[in-house]
Write an enzyme that holds these catalytic residues in place. Structure first.
Site, PDB file in Angstrom:
ATOM      1  N   GLY A   1       0.822  -1.203   0.000  1.00  0.00           N
ATOM      2  CA  GLY A   1       0.000   0.000   0.000  1.00  0.00           C
ATOM      3  C   GLY A   1       0.855   1.251   0.000  1.00  0.00           C
ATOM      4  O   GLY A   1       2.069   1.204   0.244  1.00  0.00           O
ATOM      5  N   SER A   2       0.205   2.395  -0.285  1.00  0.00           N
ATOM      6  CA  SER A   2       0.919   3.675  -0.286  1.00  0.00           C
ATOM      7  C   SER A   2       0.112   4.777   0.392  1.00  0.00           C
ATOM      8  O   SER A   2       0.389   5.957   0.187  1.00  0.00           O
ATOM      9  CB  SER A   2       1.252   4.097  -1.727  1.00  0.00           C
ATOM     10  OG  SER A   2       0.066   4.245  -2.492  1.00  0.00           O
ATOM     11  N   GLY A   3      -0.886   4.391   1.174  1.00  0.00           N
ATOM     12  CA  GLY A   3      -1.702   5.362   1.883  1.00  0.00           C
ATOM     13  C   GLY A   3      -1.032   5.846   3.151  1.00  0.00           C
ATOM     14  O   GLY A   3       0.172   5.670   3.356  1.00  0.00           O
ATOM     15  N   PHE A   4      -1.814   6.448   4.032  1.00  0.00           N
ATOM     16  CA  PHE A   4      -1.262   7.006   5.256  1.00  0.00           C
ATOM     17  C   PHE A   4      -0.571   5.952   6.108  1.00  0.00           C
ATOM     18  O   PHE A   4       0.539   6.172   6.606  1.00  0.00           O
ATOM     19  CB  PHE A   4      -2.373   7.685   6.067  1.00  0.00           C
ATOM     20  CG  PHE A   4      -2.766   9.031   5.533  1.00  0.00           C
ATOM     21  CD1 PHE A   4      -1.961  10.129   5.732  1.00  0.00           C
ATOM     22  CD2 PHE A   4      -3.954   9.193   4.845  1.00  0.00           C
ATOM     23  CE1 PHE A   4      -2.311  11.382   5.246  1.00  0.00           C
ATOM     24  CE2 PHE A   4      -4.334  10.432   4.359  1.00  0.00           C
ATOM     25  CZ  PHE A   4      -3.512  11.534   4.556  1.00  0.00           C
ATOM     26  N   GLY A   5      -1.209   4.811   6.305  1.00  0.00           N
ATOM     27  CA  GLY A   5      -0.616   3.767   7.143  1.00  0.00           C
ATOM     28  C   GLY A   5       0.700   3.270   6.582  1.00  0.00           C
ATOM     29  O   GLY A   5       1.703   3.141   7.297  1.00  0.00           O
TER      30      GLY A   5
ATOM     31  N   GLU B   1     -19.258  17.420   2.868  1.00  0.00           N
ATOM     32  CA  GLU B   1     -18.303  18.310   2.215  1.00  0.00           C
ATOM     33  C   GLU B   1     -18.575  18.412   0.720  1.00  0.00           C
ATOM     34  O   GLU B   1     -18.462  19.489   0.127  1.00  0.00           O
ATOM     35  CB  GLU B   1     -16.882  17.833   2.499  1.00  0.00           C
ATOM     36  CG  GLU B   1     -16.499  18.007   3.967  1.00  0.00           C
ATOM     37  CD  GLU B   1     -15.165  17.392   4.332  1.00  0.00           C
ATOM     38  OE1 GLU B   1     -14.551  17.864   5.299  1.00  0.00           O
ATOM     39  OE2 GLU B   1     -14.748  16.433   3.650  1.00  0.00           O
TER      40      GLU B   1
ATOM     41  N   ASP C   1      -7.293   1.186   7.298  1.00  0.00           N
ATOM     42  CA  ASP C   1      -8.709   0.900   7.063  1.00  0.00           C
ATOM     43  C   ASP C   1      -9.015  -0.581   6.954  1.00  0.00           C
ATOM     44  O   ASP C   1     -10.189  -0.967   6.906  1.00  0.00           O
ATOM     45  CB  ASP C   1      -9.170   1.596   5.779  1.00  0.00           C
ATOM     46  CG  ASP C   1      -9.192   3.105   5.923  1.00  0.00           C
ATOM     47  OD1 ASP C   1      -9.171   3.584   7.065  1.00  0.00           O
ATOM     48  OD2 ASP C   1      -9.222   3.802   4.886  1.00  0.00           O
TER      49      ASP C   1
ATOM     50  N   ALA D   1      -7.727   9.186   8.621  1.00  0.00           N
ATOM     51  CA  ALA D   1      -6.287   9.225   8.387  1.00  0.00           C
ATOM     52  C   ALA D   1      -5.494   8.991   9.665  1.00  0.00           C
ATOM     53  O   ALA D   1      -4.475   8.289   9.656  1.00  0.00           O
ATOM     54  CB  ALA D   1      -5.900  10.567   7.763  1.00  0.00           C
ATOM     55  N   GLN D   2      -5.937   9.565  10.769  1.00  0.00           N
ATOM     56  CA  GLN D   2      -5.200   9.401  12.021  1.00  0.00           C
ATOM     57  C   GLN D   2      -5.142   7.943  12.471  1.00  0.00           C
ATOM     58  O   GLN D   2      -4.129   7.492  13.013  1.00  0.00           O
ATOM     59  CB  GLN D   2      -5.833  10.256  13.125  1.00  0.00           C
ATOM     60  CG  GLN D   2      -5.244  11.637  13.242  1.00  0.00           C
ATOM     61  CD  GLN D   2      -3.756  11.606  13.519  1.00  0.00           C
ATOM     62  OE1 GLN D   2      -3.259  10.819  14.319  1.00  0.00           O
ATOM     63  NE2 GLN D   2      -3.024  12.479  12.855  1.00  0.00           N
TER      64      GLN D   2
END
Length: 474
Positions: free
Chosen positions: A23-27, A189, A327, A338-339
């Protein structure tokens, strides 16, 4: 504390500890950055070459930000971390017993071995078992999704202008009705920006239609807007949305979607059809399918959204060398934000480093809630952190500060601020270029199917061989 069997090999001077990050997300990104140590070699394998700041996708879809601002190249982000390498590939198979991961990289299959594994493959959009809804109501999880929606949104106004110029006034209501499904932060949003765009950005640009007459509808089967924020903020948010001119319909479940509209059913069992050319699906997530193969090999349970429940220290049963983060994780008090991904990723990296350095491991993960926030429109937002609740301009300024902080790179932060100044202080939106290909590419590829995708990736030698074979047979 840790008594799990078969610990990973100890690091030696000749052979650094091999950590594979999926993966390349926040985690994935924050885990990789924390593993910047000489005793570790990190390989990141992801299906995209960028790190996506997913909370701002709706701003790409509505023309505020460019995709490059919220999706910097992962190689660029990690360029100075010499113990990390980045490879393109979508992971198809994980063999925990053999400690191998198999990925498909543009038609080429690669197999990677590891000493420790961090799986941070994220989550996908969920249509709650009605995946065919996606054809006409795209989700908002990827850059492709956002660009397609941008084309659909701005294209709807263009089509309405042409219809009005040609005297086809009966087509205008459907073209100028926009439905957002899902009243969580993303849906709120998105609806807020649609109303801002129609009332401010486009207000004076058309000659045959009045964009301010666009109808924005926010739907959700739940009873509250932003239900996780508490009753007070939910009530205030709904009130603010309605004051802006957004139609908020709660307790309304979508039961059918087609090209021209959708059908909703109320709690009382009544059905209503809404004619709308543009639909945005912002409801529900489903964990990456890799959780199923991990569950099958370890016995770790899955929840209804397909998220896996690991051990308290984020490892999987019987495999102390394997961590799941972000996630993909289904744990109490761990929100899909994200946190949550950042903190679980850092915890997994910390456990690996502690083990390599001979320190005690097995510490359970503890989530530190840094609050939740969502923008409603320009100068309006809501924020909740513990007992602290903010609304209006203070919450909006806090939202700006937090999102700027987590955007990767100083240049990108400055660019984002400039775009926000143009859009929020002024009326313009810099990113309004749309093409027919953006709107149709996803569906075209789906209609063409896997055979087309495989064929398009053939090498010149394979093409020649396939061309010459019929001649030999003749």
């Amino acid at each position: 504390m840790s008594t799990a069997p078969s610990p990973p090999p100890a690091v030696t001077e000749q052979q650094p500890h091999r950590v594979l990050v999926v993966g390349s997300g926040f985690g994935a990104l924050f885990a990789t950055q924390k593993l910047d140590a000489p005793e570790v070699q990190v390989t990141m394998v992801a299906r995209t070459t960028h790190h996506l700041f997913q909370p701002l996708l709706y701003q790409v879809a509505t023309g505020i930000l460019s995709e490059g601002v919220i999706a910097p190249a992962t190689r660029d982000v990690l360029a100075r971390q010499t113990n990390a390498r980045v490879l393109l590939g979508e992971v198809r198979e994980i063999d925990l017993a053999a400690r191998t991961v198999t990925a498909d990289s543009v038609g080429q299959v690669n197999t990677f071995t590891y000493d420790s594994l961090i799986v941070a493959a994220g989550a996908n959009q969920s249509w709650f078992g009605n995946d065919h809804f996606a054809e006409f109501a795209p989700g908002m999880k990827t850059i492709d999704d956002a660009l397609e929606l941008r084309g659909r949104i701005y294209g709807a106004f263009e089509m309405a202008e042409m219809a009005a110029a040609g005297g086809h006034t009966d087509r205008i209501p459907r073209l100028m009705t926009f439905v957002v499904v899902g009243a969580g932060p993303t849906g709120v949003e998105m609806a807020g920006q649609l109303i801002e765009m129609s009332r401010r950005t486009l207000a004076k640009e058309f000659r045959h239609i009045d964009p301010s007459e666009a109808r924005i509808i926010l739907l959700d089967a739940a009873d509250e807007v932003l239900g996780s924020f508490g009753e007070d903020l939910a009530t205030r948010t709904r009130r603010d949305l309605e004051r802006l001119g957004i139609e908020v319909r709660l307790g309304a479940m979508v039961v059918d979607v087609d090209a021209d509209g959708l059908v909703v059913r109320t709690r009382g069992g009544e059905s209503e059809r809404i004619e709308a050319a543009t639909k945005v699906w912002a409801a529900g997530v489903q964990a990456n399918p890799l959780t199923k193969t991990l569950s099958a090999q370890t016995g770790a349970p899955l929840d209804r959204a397909g998220r896996i429940r690991p051990n308290p220290d984020m490892t999987l049963p019987g495999h102390p060398e394997v961590f799941v983060v972000g996630d993909m994780v289904g744990m109490e008090d761990l929100p899909g934000v994200a946190q949550g991904a950042i903190q679980t990723g850092r915890h997994a990296a910390d456990q690996i480093l502690r083990r390599l350095r001979g320190q005690e491991t097995g510490q359970p993960f503890e989530y530190h809630d840094k609050g939740s926030m969502a923008t409603i429109s320009r100068f309006r937002a809501v924020m909740k952190r513990g007992r602290i609740e903010l609304t209006g301009v203070p919450a909006w300024l806090a939202w700006l500060a937090v999102h700027i902080f987590y955007i990767i790179g100083f240049k990108t932060q400055v660019t984002t601020l400039m775009h926000w100044a143009v859009s929020f202080v002024g009326r313009d939106r810099a990113e309004r270029t749309v093409t027919e290909q953006q709107v149709l590419a996803r569906l075209a590829l789906e209609y063409l199917g896997e055979d087309f995708l495989r064929g398009s990736l053939r090498t010149p030698a394979e093409i020649r061989a396939q061309t010459e074979q019929p001649e030999k047979d003749a």
